[in-house]
Design an enzyme around this catalytic site. Sequence first.
Site, short mmCIF file in Angstrom:
data_model
loop_
_atom_site.label_atom_id
_atom_site.label_comp_id
_atom_site.label_asym_id
_atom_site.label_seq_id
_atom_site.Cartn_x
_atom_site.Cartn_y
_atom_site.Cartn_z
N ARG A 106 0.57 -1.60 0.10
CA ARG A 106 0.39 0.22 0.33
C ARG A 106 0.97 1.35 0.02
NH1 ARG A 106 -4.93 -2.00 3.67
NH2 ARG A 106 -5.96 -2.31 1.97
N LYS A 154 -20.42 -16.71 0.74
CA LYS A 154 -21.98 -16.06 0.47
C LYS A 154 -22.46 -15.78 -0.40
CE LYS A 154 -22.03 -14.91 5.76
NZ LYS A 154 -22.67 -14.05 6.78
N GLY A 162 -13.53 -4.07 -0.36
CA GLY A 162 -14.71 -3.74 -0.47
C GLY A 162 -15.12 -2.96 -1.44
P1 AMP Z 1 -15.59 -13.50 0.12
O1 AMP Z 1 -15.37 -12.58 1.87
O2 AMP Z 1 -17.09 -13.65 0.58
O3 AMP Z 1 -14.15 -13.48 -0.67
O4 AMP Z 1 -15.31 -15.10 1.45
C1 AMP Z 1 -13.55 -15.59 1.03
C2 AMP Z 1 -14.25 -16.82 2.10
O5 AMP Z 1 -14.81 -17.89 1.57
C3 AMP Z 1 -12.54 -17.25 2.12
O6 AMP Z 1 -12.36 -17.41 3.77
C4 AMP Z 1 -12.91 -18.81 2.13
O7 AMP Z 1 -12.29 -20.24 3.32
C5 AMP Z 1 -13.84 -19.27 2.38
N1 AMP Z 1 -15.22 -20.16 1.04
C6 AMP Z 1 -15.01 -20.48 0.15
N2 AMP Z 1 -15.27 -21.19 -0.32
C7 AMP Z 1 -15.89 -22.18 1.04
C8 AMP Z 1 -16.52 -23.31 0.61
N3 AMP Z 1 -16.52 -24.03 0.33
N4 AMP Z 1 -16.99 -23.30 2.36
C9 AMP Z 1 -16.97 -22.65 3.33
N5 AMP Z 1 -16.37 -21.07 3.44
C10 AMP Z 1 -15.71 -21.47 1.93
#
Ligand code: AMP
Length: 397
Positions: free
Chosen positions: A37, A201, A377
């Site tokens: 950064r 999610k 974000g």
């Molecule tokens: P995000 O911050 O929404 O991009 O999510 C990233 C997180 O999603 C990471 O910490 C991953 O470990 C988690 N993740 C990805 N695939 C899975 C899965 N199949 N089950 C549970 N967590 C997941």
Amino acid sequence: MFSKKTIEDIAVQGKSVLVRVDFNVPLKDGVITDENRIVGALPTIKYLIANGAKVILCSHLGKPKADNLAPFTLAPVAKRLSEILGQEVAFPADVEVVGPNAREAVKAMKNGDVILLENTRYRAEETKNGEAFSKDLASIADVFVNDAFGTAHRAHSSTVGVTAFVESSVCGYLIQKELKFLGEAVDKPVRPFCAILGGAKVSDKIKVIENLLTKVDSLIIGGGMAYTFLKAQGYTVGKSLVEEDKLDYALKMIESAKEKGVELLLPIDHIVASEFNKDAAPVVTEGIDIDADFMGLDIGPKTAALYAEVASKAKTIIWNGPMGVFEFENFAKGTVAVAKALADSDATTVIGGGDSAAAVNILGFGDKMTHISTGGGASLEFLEGLVLPGIEALNDK
Ligand code: AMP
């Protein structure tokens, strides 16, 4: 398309220029563990020095609490920046950020000098966009430059409030670069245009999915969010992550993709385990269904090959979110395969910030991508089609 003034559009010679940078760097025992950064802010800082500005830098660092400010001081960053620039960066350690020390230091500045103010979040009003702090910041500056893309989606004193009280407000090179790559990818992509979405999610990415479905030729879905889409279609997903209240939404999105002629790809096999654990034994499924005692933790090898093939045909690719629990070595293969496909592709490849950016850098593919966003974000909000307040507040050309 890019209509905001930049540092090259205004006179800076002899002016006090307040620059909002993103120096929110990871620190361990007072030592900076990743200085990307700081490096990202250098083009703007060097331009201002070379053009005879008095450069007053400000940034937040972490989330300091009123009764525990000291661990969040920007002092280590000032020291490191001095070394990198090869010139002194004065640091008026002022708990009021713009208090007597800072004012005195600014008064003593000559053209080409650089100072770094204390962490803007030492002032509680910062995150509330408080007017008194915005005015304090503006009182030591003629013009304002925002170069902190990572906080451009937040309306704070140092990103939005201050712009009301200075002569002019423009963006620096980093924000200009982010908007160019993210903006061109989303708004005038060379086709085929493919988006790859992963992460935990569906609910976090609803608006991104809706916005991208109106723009892309293919949408690839992996990660935890895929299981809600699969369950909605009647497949068994065992103990995988599912958002029951988003099943209808997932079906609607599948329909919407069909109507729009967007190719929507979901996993056709998985790497599963009986528990969420880094040492859990990985098992590859035959097909889409997952047995009751297992949970999907990564896309399977057939899916990885399919996604790599679709991506390899695209001319523009945007990627946000890992394909599995990439933090666990046994379940990182899908994310590695996608990163490799993008690295090998001659398409324009834009990586949203956050986990996918970290994964690409850790895997050593960083310099093979066209652009890796510095804002998690902020890049997500951009992909949602939102106008970022820190950018909206800047002067139009
Ligand atoms: P995000 O911050 O929404 O991009 O999510 C990233 C997180 O999603 C990471 O910490 C991953 O470990 C988690 N993740 C990805 N695939 C899975 C899965 N199949 N089950 C549970 N967590 C997941």
